[in-house]
Design an enzyme around this catalytic site. Structure first.
Site, PDB file in Angstrom:
ATOM      1  N   HIS A   1       6.248  -1.772 -32.183  1.00  0.00           N
ATOM      2  CA  HIS A   1       5.185  -0.858 -32.588  1.00  0.00           C
ATOM      3  C   HIS A   1       4.678  -1.268 -33.950  1.00  0.00           C
ATOM      4  O   HIS A   1       5.466  -1.706 -34.789  1.00  0.00           O
ATOM      5  CB  HIS A   1       5.716   0.588 -32.630  1.00  0.00           C
ATOM      6  CG  HIS A   1       4.628   1.591 -32.631  1.00  0.00           C
ATOM      7  ND1 HIS A   1       4.029   2.003 -33.789  1.00  0.00           N
ATOM      8  CD2 HIS A   1       4.009   2.230 -31.615  1.00  0.00           C
ATOM      9  CE1 HIS A   1       3.089   2.870 -33.480  1.00  0.00           C
ATOM     10  NE2 HIS A   1       3.046   3.024 -32.175  1.00  0.00           N
TER      11      HIS A   1
ATOM     12  N   ASP B   1       6.152   4.173 -24.391  1.00  0.00           N
ATOM     13  CA  ASP B   1       5.760   3.715 -23.058  1.00  0.00           C
ATOM     14  C   ASP B   1       6.905   3.133 -22.259  1.00  0.00           C
ATOM     15  O   ASP B   1       6.766   2.864 -21.069  1.00  0.00           O
ATOM     16  CB  ASP B   1       4.657   2.656 -23.176  1.00  0.00           C
ATOM     17  CG  ASP B   1       3.384   3.286 -23.668  1.00  0.00           C
ATOM     18  OD1 ASP B   1       3.153   4.456 -23.315  1.00  0.00           O
ATOM     19  OD2 ASP B   1       2.642   2.629 -24.402  1.00  0.00           O
TER      20      ASP B   1
HETATM   21  N1  ACO Z   1       8.410  -8.722 -27.414  1.00  0.00           N
HETATM   22  C1  ACO Z   1       8.762  -9.847 -28.078  1.00  0.00           C
HETATM   23  N2  ACO Z   1       8.391 -10.121 -29.352  1.00  0.00           N
HETATM   24  C2  ACO Z   1       7.627  -9.220 -29.985  1.00  0.00           C
HETATM   25  C3  ACO Z   1       7.228  -8.017 -29.355  1.00  0.00           C
HETATM   26  C4  ACO Z   1       7.659  -7.788 -28.020  1.00  0.00           C
HETATM   27  N3  ACO Z   1       7.294  -6.652 -27.390  1.00  0.00           N
HETATM   28  N4  ACO Z   1       6.458  -7.285 -30.206  1.00  0.00           N
HETATM   29  C5  ACO Z   1       6.380  -8.014 -31.334  1.00  0.00           C
HETATM   30  N5  ACO Z   1       7.088  -9.189 -31.213  1.00  0.00           N
HETATM   31  C6  ACO Z   1       7.295 -10.201 -32.245  1.00  0.00           C
HETATM   32  C7  ACO Z   1       6.051 -11.066 -32.403  1.00  0.00           C
HETATM   33  O1  ACO Z   1       6.099 -12.235 -31.601  1.00  0.00           O
HETATM   34  C8  ACO Z   1       6.081 -11.393 -33.881  1.00  0.00           C
HETATM   35  O2  ACO Z   1       6.974 -12.437 -34.090  1.00  0.00           O
HETATM   36  P1  ACO Z   1       6.720 -13.489 -35.291  1.00  0.00           P
HETATM   37  O3  ACO Z   1       6.798 -12.695 -36.548  1.00  0.00           O
HETATM   38  O4  ACO Z   1       7.846 -14.471 -35.141  1.00  0.00           O
HETATM   39  O5  ACO Z   1       5.369 -14.091 -35.058  1.00  0.00           O
HETATM   40  C9  ACO Z   1       6.670 -10.139 -34.519  1.00  0.00           C
HETATM   41  O6  ACO Z   1       7.472  -9.532 -33.480  1.00  0.00           O
HETATM   42  C10 ACO Z   1       5.627  -9.166 -35.019  1.00  0.00           C
HETATM   43  O7  ACO Z   1       4.708  -8.914 -33.970  1.00  0.00           O
HETATM   44  P2  ACO Z   1       3.188  -8.496 -34.187  1.00  0.00           P
HETATM   45  O8  ACO Z   1       2.438  -8.671 -32.908  1.00  0.00           O
HETATM   46  O9  ACO Z   1       2.662  -9.208 -35.415  1.00  0.00           O
HETATM   47  O10 ACO Z   1       3.358  -6.976 -34.550  1.00  0.00           O
HETATM   48  P3  ACO Z   1       2.241  -5.881 -34.477  1.00  0.00           P
HETATM   49  O11 ACO Z   1       2.701  -4.779 -35.339  1.00  0.00           O
HETATM   50  O12 ACO Z   1       0.901  -6.471 -34.729  1.00  0.00           O
HETATM   51  O13 ACO Z   1       2.257  -5.488 -32.918  1.00  0.00           O
HETATM   52  C11 ACO Z   1       2.543  -4.375 -30.865  1.00  0.00           C
HETATM   53  C12 ACO Z   1       2.673  -4.297 -32.402  1.00  0.00           C
HETATM   54  C13 ACO Z   1       1.115  -4.796 -30.462  1.00  0.00           C
HETATM   55  C14 ACO Z   1       2.804  -2.994 -30.284  1.00  0.00           C
HETATM   56  C15 ACO Z   1       3.560  -5.412 -30.318  1.00  0.00           C
HETATM   57  O14 ACO Z   1       4.868  -5.038 -30.697  1.00  0.00           O
HETATM   58  C16 ACO Z   1       3.468  -5.589 -28.804  1.00  0.00           C
HETATM   59  O15 ACO Z   1       2.638  -6.367 -28.340  1.00  0.00           O
HETATM   60  N6  ACO Z   1       4.315  -4.847 -28.013  1.00  0.00           N
HETATM   61  C17 ACO Z   1       4.250  -4.891 -26.575  1.00  0.00           C
HETATM   62  C18 ACO Z   1       3.122  -4.010 -26.090  1.00  0.00           C
HETATM   63  C19 ACO Z   1       3.426  -2.526 -26.217  1.00  0.00           C
HETATM   64  O16 ACO Z   1       4.480  -2.059 -25.835  1.00  0.00           O
HETATM   65  N7  ACO Z   1       2.434  -1.784 -26.733  1.00  0.00           N
HETATM   66  C20 ACO Z   1       2.547  -0.324 -26.868  1.00  0.00           C
HETATM   67  C21 ACO Z   1       2.412   0.095 -28.281  1.00  0.00           C
HETATM   68  S1  ACO Z   1       2.715   1.831 -28.408  1.00  0.00           S
HETATM   69  C22 ACO Z   1       1.323   2.566 -27.861  1.00  0.00           C
HETATM   70  O17 ACO Z   1       0.236   2.080 -27.856  1.00  0.00           O
HETATM   71  C23 ACO Z   1       1.528   3.924 -27.361  1.00  0.00           C
END
Ligand code: ACO
Length: 431
Positions: A308, A366
């Site tokens: 998140h 979720d």
């Molecule tokens: N699985 C594996 N790795 C992940 C995940 C994941 N679900 N989420 C983040 N990471 C990793 C990224 O690869 C990144 O790694 P790095 O630093 O080595 O490049 C690091 O964690 C940070 O990730 P970001 O994408 O920069 O974090 P951000 O805060 O922008 O993203 C997000 C948050 C979009 C929710 C992300 O965690 C994601 O895509 N999750 C899966 C989708 C999801 O469940 N979305 C629901 C959100 S809640 C809602 O809307 C109700």
């Protein structure tokens, strides 16, 4: 906004500027850069708004480190446990928990606005039957401005109020009808003797051929799903609603913009994507393979329902949702649901893995909601429409707050331009 005597000092090109610092009632201080361009001739750069407060607000507060979510100061677990969705709607809209008579009046008003203009049926019929219900929702909600002209004047507080009530009241009917149209069944009209969640379940699952009895435990679980998704401060879809509305667009157009944004798999579409992922994993023994894929930089796969932008400890909504999943599956006698087994084992294995711990990745709301919705009988395509239905009150509350704010001005971000500088046009024969 609470002004403090604090300031921040910024040195740009050898010149020093004092920037005011505002102290919120909770959360980190905020450096006010509004005059920065005028004074120093520079912009700030923050793609994804990771460090930028786009507005001030009194509605919802999140402490991502503590895993805390407050609506008007009340913790989400207390609201999910002791309150119910329409009372939370009142709280979000008006700032305080209602007195009994105010709640009764509010519930009556919402109940009396649940029917759709009859002409809207024909609007539905213009869609292909295999259209995704979110596509139908974006269209139908946007089209409300063509059906409800008497609540589109945003300068009139009464019209704003009516638009808010209409949106909250009609969204379950709109979502249920998108589902009915998608499945080829007749539309079911709302019934005023049922509560908000029961009415929605009945509009989704009853058919003219047979009576439908709403199970109170399922209705309570549905209400809890609505409550847990009701608002989440300045997330992508809410910010979209605010940005759309900053131009003075009508409320139905703004909420349609929010629904369109919510659809994406990184936001509201994650519950559908999460269930599909659990299905793809299929069995507990395949989990390590998927965990390895999620950790592999060269593989775009991510654990859906994990991570998140704001919560870096745990998502407080996920805890309540997990408990609800257990209750609903128990009630329905679905023991050993394979997806729930995979979900629980996946959560455990991921949390034990240093990659997820280091990156502070935890299950979000979720992760378990899809399991409950599927057990209730919803197809995955309905998960995001149900999220949109629930979040409508948050969008509407934030929209109302914004319109009433005298500081409200059109949202217009700047950019870091990296393209070509001025060059002369070359005639086609000379390129
Ligand atoms: N699985 C594996 N790795 C992940 C995940 C994941 N679900 N989420 C983040 N990471 C990793 C990224 O690869 C990144 O790694 P790095 O630093 O080595 O490049 C690091 O964690 C940070 O990730 P970001 O994408 O920069 O974090 P951000 O805060 O922008 O993203 C997000 C948050 C979009 C929710 C992300 O965690 C994601 O895509 N999750 C899966 C989708 C999801 O469940 N979305 C629901 C959100 S809640 C809602 O809307 C109700």
């Amino acid at each position: 906004m609470t002004d403090s005597n604090k300031t921040a000092t910024l040195t740009v090109h050898g010149e020093t500027y004092e920037l005011p610092v505002h102290s919120p009632t909770a959360g980190p201080d905020v450096i006010d850069i509004r005059k920065l361009y005028g004074d120093a001739g520079v912009f700030t750069y923050d793609p994804g708004f990771t460090s930028t407060a786009s507005c001030d607000s009194t509605i919802t507060y999140i402490d991502g480190e503590k895993g805390e979510l407050l609506h008007r100061g009340y913790p989400i677990d207390q609201l999910a446990g002791k309150s119910h969705f329409l009372e939370v709607c009142y709280l979000l809209l008006y700032g305080e928990l209602p007195q009994a008579k105010d709640l009764e009046q509010f519930e009556t008003t919402i109940t009396r606005h649940t029917m759709l203009h009859e002409q809207m049926q024909y609007f539905y019929r213009g869609f292909r039957r295999d259209a995704h219900p979110m596509a139908i929702m974006v269209g139908v909600v946007g089209a409300m401005s063509a059906f409800y002209h008497d609540s589109t004047d945003i300068s009139d507080p009464h019209q704003r109020e009516v638009a808010s009530h209409r949106l909250i009241a009609k969204m379950p009917t709109i979502a249920a009808w998108a589902f009915k149209y998608h499945t080829g069944q007749p539309f079911v009209y709302p019934r005023n003797d049922l509560d908000y969640a029961s009415n929605f379940l009945r509009m989704c699952f009853s058919v003219p051929a047979e009576e439908y009895e709403v199970n109170p435990i399922l209705s309570r679980a549905m209400d809890r799903i609505f409550t847990l998704h009701a608002d989440h401060e300045q997330n992508a879809s809410t910010s979209t609603v605010r940005l759309a509305s900053s131009s003075g667009a009508n409320p139905f157009a703004c909420i349609a913009a929010g629904i369109a944004c919510l659809w994406g798999p990184a936001h509201g579409g994650a519950n559908q994507a999460c269930l599909e992922m659990l299905e793809e994993i299929g069995s507990v023994d395949r989990i390590p393979e998927f965990i390895e894929r999620a950790k592999d930089k060269n593989d775009p796969f991510r654990l859906m329902g994990f991570g998140h932008r704001v919560y870096k400890n745990f998502d407080p909504r996920a805890k309540v949702m997990k408990q609800s999943a257990d209750e609903v599956l128990d009630l329905l006698g679905i023991e050993d649901n394979p997806k729930l087994q995979v979900a629980k084992a996946l959560e455990k294995q991921a949390l034990e893995d240093p990659y997820f711990a280091e990156k502070k990745l935890f299950p979000n709301v979720d992760f378990y909601s899809g399991i409950i919705l599927e057990a209730m009988g919803f197809p995955t395509s309905m998960f995001t429409p149900i999220f949109a239905l629930s979040r409508t009150v948050g969008w509407v509350s934030q929209w109302k707050e914004m319109i009433a704010d005298p500081q409200n001005k059109i949202g217009r971000p700047r950019q870091l331009y990296l393209g070509e500088t001025t060059r002369d046009y070359v005639d086609i024969e000379n390129r």
